[in-house]
Design an enzyme around this catalytic site. Structure first.
Site, short mmCIF file in Angstrom:
data_model
loop_
_atom_site.label_atom_id
_atom_site.label_comp_id
_atom_site.label_asym_id
_atom_site.label_seq_id
_atom_site.Cartn_x
_atom_site.Cartn_y
_atom_site.Cartn_z
N GLY A 1 -31.30 41.58 -17.44
CA GLY A 1 -32.18 41.44 -18.59
C GLY A 1 -33.61 41.01 -18.31
O GLY A 1 -34.54 41.47 -18.96
N THR B 1 -28.84 48.23 -20.72
CA THR B 1 -27.91 47.29 -20.11
C THR B 1 -28.30 47.07 -18.66
O THR B 1 -28.68 48.01 -17.96
CB THR B 1 -26.45 47.77 -20.19
OG1 THR B 1 -25.63 46.85 -19.47
CG2 THR B 1 -26.26 49.17 -19.61
N GLY B 2 -28.23 45.82 -18.22
CA GLY B 2 -28.60 45.53 -16.83
C GLY B 2 -29.18 44.14 -16.72
O GLY B 2 -28.96 43.30 -17.60
N THR C 1 -21.99 44.80 -21.37
CA THR C 1 -22.82 44.85 -22.58
C THR C 1 -22.56 46.18 -23.27
O THR C 1 -22.34 47.19 -22.61
CB THR C 1 -24.31 44.75 -22.17
OG1 THR C 1 -24.53 43.45 -21.67
CG2 THR C 1 -25.25 45.03 -23.34
N GLY D 1 -31.27 37.06 -22.77
CA GLY D 1 -31.61 38.27 -22.01
C GLY D 1 -32.41 39.25 -22.83
O GLY D 1 -33.06 38.90 -23.82
N ASP D 2 -32.36 40.51 -22.42
CA ASP D 2 -33.14 41.56 -23.09
C ASP D 2 -32.46 42.11 -24.34
O ASP D 2 -33.13 42.68 -25.21
CB ASP D 2 -33.36 42.73 -22.12
CG ASP D 2 -32.02 43.34 -21.67
OD1 ASP D 2 -31.12 42.56 -21.29
OD2 ASP D 2 -31.87 44.57 -21.73
#
Ligand code: ASP
Length: 343
Positions: free
Chosen positions: A253, A250-251, A199, A229-230
């Site tokens: 979400g 990033t990660g 991302t 996602g987030d």
């Protein structure tokens, strides 16, 4: 009446205050966080990532120095990364379970708190440009799926076939994830380590002191059922407010949404009066880690201070602060620290 010399002194002092408040610019970029280990990386791949991060950060920084707006720079810098197959955004986006790409992106402007996002789009060449169009040309904040595509088309944005985003390494990752899902009897998830990363996000403070943040992603490998996602969720994956800070995340979400990560960091800066470094570190390394959420953020506060914490083995990242110090990192320690010549 002020004597001429005193008046001159006062004018100079005021100019200095104004200049030091906003004359400097700062920029920070991420290209995803996760299990990025030196042992799994070839020297050639590492050099490719460093070169692309450097290209993105230095051209973004030069544009800010030239007086370009933070919004313009966030979009153009993210577009550089969307066009690179190295990252999970635009070309090189991960595959869904059905072997397609569904892209998410968002942008937020710290001066006005205006924001725009697109979610689950398949044929918009630059999702971040679509997010910007939603922010500036619609009365909405988030558009999804077919509606978002129709809007982008109406705005004259470039449309592409979904296969434009294809890469063989991401297809390979999907196939491996499906094998794992089958073995575990799972209907979604299944991605592992480096297969899901990339991302991209950018946060800047421009020459007017405006903080702008943006994020663009293909989401998570093998996602299904229209999973979002987030990254396109304002407050979770992206947030900007000139009175506190700007963040791109990033990660994993789902955790970033539940813990409202980006907005929580800026709220801590604003209401607890803590530094952006402390706020970002607490949320990523205490709150999120304890909850089992993996990932990282990049952040800039109103003085241009930069934070880049992550609770994974690595995070692709680069920054140039107000003093012109350039940092590039992938693993825990920085790979390169140097000074950008000031124009
Ligand atoms: N946060 C993104 C998502 O959950 C993925 C990532 O950053 O790696 O969609």
């Amino acid at each position: 009446m002020l004597k001429p010399l005193r008046r001159l002194g006062l004018t100079l002092a005021l100019c200095t205050i104004t200049a030091s408040a906003f004359a400097d610019v700062a920029i920070v970029v991420h290209g995803g966080a996760g299990t990025i280990l030196k042992k799994d990386m070839t020297a050639e791949k590492e050099a490719q990532y460093v070169a692309k991060l450097k290209e993105a950060i230095t051209s973004g920084h030069a544009a800010l120095k030239a007086g370009k707006s933070g919004e313009e720079v966030v979009v153009s810098t993210i577009q550089t990364l969307e066009a690179s197959p190295l990252f999970n955004a635009g070309v090189g986006a991960v595959y869904t379970y059905d072997e397609e790409h569904e892209l998410d992106a968002s942008i937020m402007h710290g001066a006005t708190r205006k924001a725009g996002a697109v979610a689950g789009v398949k044929t918009i060449k630059s999702p971040i440009a679509a997010a910007q169009a939603v922010m500036n040309k619609s009365e909405h904040v988030m558009l999804s799926g077919q509606g978002a595509e129709t809007f982008a088309q109406e705005q004259g944005l470039e449309m592409v076939e979904n296969s434009y985003f294809d890469t063989s390494h991401r297809l390979e990752a999907l196939k491996k994830a499906k094998v794992r899902m089958k073995a575990a009897g799972k209907k979604s998830g299944g991605q592992k380590g480096a297969e899901k990363m990339g991302t991209v996000g950018v946060v800047v403070m421009d020459s007017k002191g405006n903080i702008v943040a943006g994020t663009s992603t293909g989401g998570m490998t093998a996602k299904r059922y229209g999973r979002i996602g987030d990254s396109p969720v304002i407050g979770a994956g992206t947030f900007a407010d000139n009175d506190s800070c700007g963040v791109s995340a990033t990660g994993h979400g789902e955790f970033f949404i539940r813990y409202n990560v980006a907005a929580d960091i800026c709220a801590r800066v604003r209401y607890h009066g803590v530094s952006v470094t402390r706020a970002a570190d607490t949320v990523i390394n205490d709150v999120l880690k304890e909850a089992g959420g993996t990932g990282g953020v990049i952040a800039i506060d109103r003085q241009g201070h930069i934070a880049m914490p992550f609770n994974t083995a690595g995070m692709y990242r680069a920054s140039i602060d107000a003093d012109g110090t350039l940092n590039i990192g992938i693993y825990k320690d920085m790979l390169e620290t140097s000074s950008v010549a000031s124009e």
